[in-house]
Design a protein around this motif. Structure first.
Motif, PDB file in Angstrom:
ATOM      1  N   MET A  13       0.813  -1.217   0.000  1.00 25.46           N
ATOM      2  CA  MET A  13       0.000   0.000   0.000  1.00 25.46           C
ATOM      3  C   MET A  13       0.848   1.270   0.000  1.00 25.46           C
ATOM      4  O   MET A  13       0.308   2.366   0.079  1.00 25.46           O
ATOM      5  CB  MET A  13      -0.952  -0.011   1.189  1.00 25.46           C
ATOM      6  N   ASN A  14       2.172   1.100  -0.075  1.00 21.85           N
ATOM      7  CA  ASN A  14       3.101   2.230  -0.090  1.00 21.85           C
ATOM      8  C   ASN A  14       2.916   3.123   1.139  1.00 21.85           C
ATOM      9  O   ASN A  14       2.814   4.341   1.035  1.00 21.85           O
ATOM     10  CB  ASN A  14       2.958   3.034  -1.383  1.00 21.85           C
ATOM     11  N   ASP A  19       1.907   6.728   8.886  1.00 24.00           N
ATOM     12  CA  ASP A  19       0.979   7.152   7.830  1.00 24.00           C
ATOM     13  C   ASP A  19      -0.466   6.764   8.144  1.00 24.00           C
ATOM     14  O   ASP A  19      -1.395   7.459   7.734  1.00 24.00           O
ATOM     15  CB  ASP A  19       1.350   6.528   6.480  1.00 24.00           C
ATOM     16  N   VAL A  20      -0.643   5.636   8.810  1.00 20.48           N
ATOM     17  CA  VAL A  20      -1.986   5.091   9.027  1.00 20.48           C
ATOM     18  C   VAL A  20      -2.116   4.532  10.437  1.00 20.48           C
ATOM     19  O   VAL A  20      -1.124   4.272  11.113  1.00 20.48           O
ATOM     20  CB  VAL A  20      -2.308   3.960   8.017  1.00 20.48           C
ATOM     21  N   ILE A 133      -5.826  -8.848  -0.166  1.00 21.74           N
ATOM     22  CA  ILE A 133      -4.418  -8.952  -0.535  1.00 21.74           C
ATOM     23  C   ILE A 133      -4.025 -10.422  -0.656  1.00 21.74           C
ATOM     24  O   ILE A 133      -4.522 -11.269   0.090  1.00 21.74           O
ATOM     25  CB  ILE A 133      -3.512  -8.213   0.488  1.00 21.74           C
ATOM     26  N   ASP A 134      -3.150 -10.690  -1.591  1.00 23.95           N
ATOM     27  CA  ASP A 134      -2.566 -12.027  -1.732  1.00 23.95           C
ATOM     28  C   ASP A 134      -1.349 -12.069  -0.813  1.00 23.95           C
ATOM     29  O   ASP A 134      -0.399 -11.306  -1.015  1.00 23.95           O
ATOM     30  CB  ASP A 134      -2.154 -12.276  -3.181  1.00 23.95           C
ATOM     31  N   GLY A 138       1.516  -9.955  -2.480  1.00 27.23           N
ATOM     32  CA  GLY A 138       1.226  -8.574  -2.115  1.00 27.23           C
ATOM     33  C   GLY A 138       0.256  -7.894  -3.058  1.00 27.23           C
ATOM     34  O   GLY A 138      -0.072  -6.721  -2.885  1.00 27.23           O
ATOM     35  N   LYS A 139      -0.247  -8.616  -4.060  1.00 29.19           N
ATOM     36  CA  LYS A 139      -1.204  -8.039  -5.004  1.00 29.19           C
ATOM     37  C   LYS A 139      -2.495  -7.706  -4.270  1.00 29.19           C
ATOM     38  O   LYS A 139      -3.060  -8.534  -3.559  1.00 29.19           O
ATOM     39  CB  LYS A 139      -1.485  -9.006  -6.143  1.00 29.19           C
TER      40      LYS A 139
END
Length: 151
Positions: A13-14, A19-20, A133-134, A138-139
């Motif tokens: 998710m960069n 950030d979160v 998410i896989d 990471g997809k």
């Protein structure tokens, strides 16, 4: 909760530390509209100024394999008296529902998104996204685009 996602999810998710706000639950489930997960989401939005929510499940989730009867047997095997479980059941606690698994991670994510979006204290102007998410690659796959489902 899956430890495979500790580094993989922020990378996918960069996101960087800070950030979160991350709230973890088994199966990415918001099982009760007035439980601790929903309370934490409301705190994130109203007190910590979170402006979006992402519910992220993952393929090959251990929650999809849980059988409530088998888990209750394990609970008894670990020393919790069967009488206590019976007392909970007779008091109206539906342990089978509470320990339920799911067949489709996409459907489970959609259910959790709906609990959040339709909560009477959740603001209409905060998008709630649903993703899967896989855990191997990471997809990320978008299940619910929160921008398109804003009230």
């Amino acid at each position: 909760m899956d430890t495979r996602l500790v580094e993989l999810l922020p990378h996918a998710m960069n996101m960087r530390n800070g950030d979160v706000k991350i709230i973890k639950s088994a199966g990415a489930l918001v099982a009760h509209p007035f439980g601790s997960i929903m309370r934490s989401l409301l705190v994130a939005v109203y007190e910590l100024n979170a402006d979006e929510v992402c519910v992220i499940g993952h393929h090959d989730c251990g929650m999809s394999k849980i059988n409530s009867e088998d888990m209750l047997d394990k609970i008894i095997d670990r020393g919790i008296p069967k009488e206590r479980i019976d007392m909970l059941k007779h008091s109206g606690v539906d342990l089978d529902q509470w320990l339920k698994s799911f067949d489709s991670v996409e459907a489970s994510v959609t259910d959790s998104v709906n609990v959040i979006k339709h909560h009477p204290l959740f603001p209409d102007n905060v998008p709630v996204h649903g993703l899967v998410i896989d855990p191997e690659t990471g997809k990320l796959d978008l299940v619910i685009d929160g921008y398109q489902h804003m009230d």
